[in-house]
Write a protein that holds these residues in place. Structure first.
Motif, mmCIF file in Angstrom:
data_model
loop_
_atom_site.group_PDB
_atom_site.id
_atom_site.type_symbol
_atom_site.label_atom_id
_atom_site.label_comp_id
_atom_site.label_asym_id
_atom_site.label_seq_id
_atom_site.Cartn_x
_atom_site.Cartn_y
_atom_site.Cartn_z
ATOM 1 N N TYR A 153 9.306 2.320 2.249
ATOM 2 C CA TYR A 153 8.702 1.189 1.533
ATOM 3 C C TYR A 153 7.292 1.589 1.109
ATOM 4 N N PRO A 154 7.097 1.927 -0.178
ATOM 5 C CA PRO A 154 5.752 2.294 -0.621
ATOM 6 C C PRO A 154 4.790 1.116 -0.479
ATOM 7 N N ALA A 155 3.511 1.433 -0.344
ATOM 8 C CA ALA A 155 2.493 0.393 -0.161
ATOM 9 C C ALA A 155 2.578 -0.681 -1.244
ATOM 10 N N SER A 156 2.916 -0.265 -2.462
ATOM 11 C CA SER A 156 2.962 -1.217 -3.590
ATOM 12 C C SER A 156 4.065 -2.256 -3.447
ATOM 13 N N VAL B 2 3.691 -6.137 6.645
ATOM 14 C CA VAL B 2 4.316 -4.823 6.769
ATOM 15 C C VAL B 2 5.829 -4.963 6.959
ATOM 16 N N ALA B 3 6.235 -5.910 7.791
ATOM 17 C CA ALA B 3 7.662 -6.048 8.111
ATOM 18 C C ALA B 3 7.988 -7.486 8.476
ATOM 19 N N GLY B 4 9.217 -7.886 8.171
ATOM 20 C CA GLY B 4 9.736 -9.173 8.606
ATOM 21 C C GLY B 4 9.194 -10.352 7.825
ATOM 22 N N GLU B 5 9.104 -11.500 8.497
ATOM 23 C CA GLU B 5 8.674 -12.743 7.874
ATOM 24 C C GLU B 5 7.501 -13.341 8.640
ATOM 25 N N PHE C 38 3.711 -16.063 7.657
ATOM 26 C CA PHE C 38 2.837 -16.714 6.674
ATOM 27 C C PHE C 38 3.627 -17.241 5.471
ATOM 28 N N GLY C 39 4.893 -17.544 5.657
ATOM 29 C CA GLY C 39 5.704 -18.019 4.549
ATOM 30 C C GLY C 39 6.101 -16.941 3.569
ATOM 31 N N GLN C 40 5.847 -15.668 3.914
ATOM 32 C CA GLN C 40 6.187 -14.535 3.058
ATOM 33 C C GLN C 40 7.295 -13.715 3.711
ATOM 34 N N LYS C 41 7.901 -12.838 2.913
ATOM 35 C CA LYS C 41 8.981 -11.993 3.415
ATOM 36 C C LYS C 41 8.784 -10.573 2.911
ATOM 37 N N SER C 42 8.747 -9.619 3.832
ATOM 38 C CA SER C 42 8.603 -8.209 3.471
ATOM 39 C C SER C 42 9.951 -7.654 3.033
ATOM 40 N N PRO C 43 9.963 -6.644 2.149
ATOM 41 C CA PRO C 43 11.226 -5.967 1.852
ATOM 42 C C PRO C 43 11.801 -5.263 3.076
ATOM 43 N N LEU C 44 10.935 -4.953 4.057
ATOM 44 C CA LEU C 44 11.406 -4.408 5.321
ATOM 45 C C LEU C 44 11.709 -5.605 6.236
ATOM 46 N N VAL C 45 12.964 -6.007 6.245
ATOM 47 C CA VAL C 45 13.354 -7.209 6.985
ATOM 48 C C VAL C 45 13.583 -6.900 8.463
ATOM 49 N N GLY C 46 14.141 -5.723 8.763
ATOM 50 C CA GLY C 46 14.511 -5.395 10.132
ATOM 51 C C GLY C 46 15.890 -5.940 10.458
ATOM 52 N N TYR C 47 16.300 -5.744 11.698
ATOM 53 C CA TYR C 47 17.665 -6.100 12.110
ATOM 54 C C TYR C 47 17.719 -7.300 13.047
ATOM 55 N N SER C 48 16.555 -7.845 13.381
ATOM 56 C CA SER C 48 16.479 -9.081 14.157
ATOM 57 C C SER C 48 15.177 -9.762 13.754
ATOM 58 N N PRO C 49 14.996 -11.064 14.052
ATOM 59 C CA PRO C 49 13.787 -11.772 13.606
ATOM 60 C C PRO C 49 12.515 -11.146 14.181
ATOM 61 N N LEU C 50 11.639 -10.650 13.283
ATOM 62 C CA LEU C 50 10.419 -9.965 13.705
ATOM 63 C C LEU C 50 9.354 -10.106 12.633
ATOM 64 N N PHE C 51 8.138 -9.673 12.966
ATOM 65 C CA PHE C 51 7.053 -9.625 11.987
ATOM 66 C C PHE C 51 6.049 -8.562 12.406
ATOM 67 N N MET C 52 5.395 -7.970 11.409
ATOM 68 C CA MET C 52 4.257 -7.075 11.630
ATOM 69 C C MET C 52 3.309 -7.291 10.471
ATOM 70 N N VAL C 53 2.072 -7.664 10.789
ATOM 71 C CA VAL C 53 1.081 -8.056 9.787
ATOM 72 C C VAL C 53 -0.191 -7.250 10.001
ATOM 73 N N ASP C 54 -0.756 -6.727 8.914
ATOM 74 C CA ASP C 54 -2.011 -5.974 8.916
ATOM 75 C C ASP C 54 -3.083 -6.889 8.335
ATOM 76 N N GLN D 265 2.255 7.978 3.298
ATOM 77 C CA GLN D 265 0.813 7.965 3.105
ATOM 78 C C GLN D 265 0.258 6.588 3.445
ATOM 79 N N PRO D 266 -1.071 6.420 3.443
ATOM 80 C CA PRO D 266 -1.646 5.152 3.881
ATOM 81 C C PRO D 266 -1.054 3.941 3.155
ATOM 82 N N GLY D 267 -0.659 2.941 3.953
ATOM 83 C CA GLY D 267 -0.088 1.714 3.418
ATOM 84 C C GLY D 267 1.407 1.746 3.228
ATOM 85 N N ASP D 268 1.995 2.955 3.213
ATOM 86 C CA ASP D 268 3.453 3.074 3.122
ATOM 87 C C ASP D 268 4.078 2.804 4.493
ATOM 88 N N VAL D 269 5.377 2.547 4.481
ATOM 89 C CA VAL D 269 6.120 2.418 5.727
ATOM 90 C C VAL D 269 7.349 3.316 5.676
#
Length: 289
Positions: free
Chosen positions: A140-143, A158-161, A163-179, A86-90
């Motif tokens: 990964y629920p939106a919360s 949403v994913a990766g690292e 802004f100095g933050q880290k998503s629980p969805l790390v991925g398998y190589s260095p990446l990022f996805m930001v909303d 649902q919206p905001g989930d991954v």
């Protein structure tokens, strides 16, 4: 447009009663970081008798990432996973050596009313040493995703690292996805907040960059890593994604991704011969085109 940027317009195509816009790959750029494929779904009205139904189909060598703004999709796969996104989930399915799955409007939304579906479906190529890993599905629920406010923007990692933050969805190589949603006209300087190649997808509104206006439905890819400053108008929503490029070229054949062209042919043959794992209790089948 300055020559250190590439601007891409969505190429609309029909999937039955559904319209999607293809953003990646395009001729000049096959990948951004490990991101190999991006489809923009909708926004589209669904309901009565017209629902989102993607029958059983296969993947290898990649992870699929489903991220919605509106509506819902029920994911089922050959591992037995069943999950409504649902919206905001991954929803993050890693195909590895091979998986099949379906994507449908959940039964709760097939109630005779209309609703909107809007979101993105994204493929992330796996590192060469993990292309044949065991498949898995993560939700990964939106919360669970990091959210914060920064410089008149609401930000979700949403994913990766980034802004100095880290998503629980790390991925398998260095990446990022930001909303990012701009609550006021604002200036955004990514500076050292992201690492690697970067692209910007304008979901709503627009940005001004180097004297050029980039509008809704367009994607901007930076050819360099040091030009990440822009003006964002109030109400604009954009996705920023990218990361470190994989060292080997990736090839695409239908729903398959691999660093080895022969592996793509083998996957096609296995699907045509019915030798892929199958989604439990689902007899649908999308033939190789």
């Amino acid at each position: 447009m300055a020559n250190n940027k590439m601007l891409v317009d969505e190429r609309q195509r029909n999937l039955g009663n559904f319209i999607v816009g293809r953003l990646l790959p395009f001729r000049e750029k096959r990948q951004v970081g490990p991101f190999t494929f991006i489809d923009h779904m909708g926004p589209a009205q669904l309901g009565p008798g017209n629902y989102f139904d993607v029958d059983q189909h296969p993947h290898i060598g990649l992870s699929t990432l489903t991220y919605l703004f509106e509506g819902a999709i029920e994911h089922r796969d050959s591992m037995g996973s069943v999950q409504v996104v649902q919206p905001g989930d991954v929803g993050f399915m890693t195909a590895g050596k091979g998986v099949a799955h379906t994507e449908r409007t959940p039964s709760a939304f097939r109630d005779g009313t209309s609703h909107t579906i809007h979101g993105y479906q994204i493929w992330v190529a796996l590192p060469k040493e993990l292309e044949e890993m065991e498949p898995r599905f993560n939700f990964y629920p939106a919360s669970s995703l990091p959210k914060w406010k920064e410089n008149n923007c609401e930000v979700v990692l949403v994913a990766g690292e980034a802004f100095g933050q880290k998503s629980p969805l790390v991925g398998y190589s260095p990446l990022f996805m930001v909303d990012i949603k701009a609550t006021e006209d604002t200036h955004l300087d990514l500076g050292k907040k992201i690492k690697g190649e970067v692209a910007f997808v304008i979901v709503r509104g627009g940005i001004d960059l180097e004297g050029e206006r980039v509008e809704q439905g367009q994607m901007l890819v930076s050819k360099t890593r040091d030009h990440c400053t822009m003006e964002i108008k109030k109400g604009t929503r954009l996705l920023i994604f990218g990361g470190e490029p994989l060292p080997e070229e990736r090839f695409l054949l239908w729903n398959f991704v691999s660093s080895d062209r022969e592996r793509l042919k083998e996957a096609r043959q296995l699907w045509q011969e019915g030798k892929f794992p199958r989604v439990p209790d689902d007899q649908t089948y999308i033939p190789f085109p």
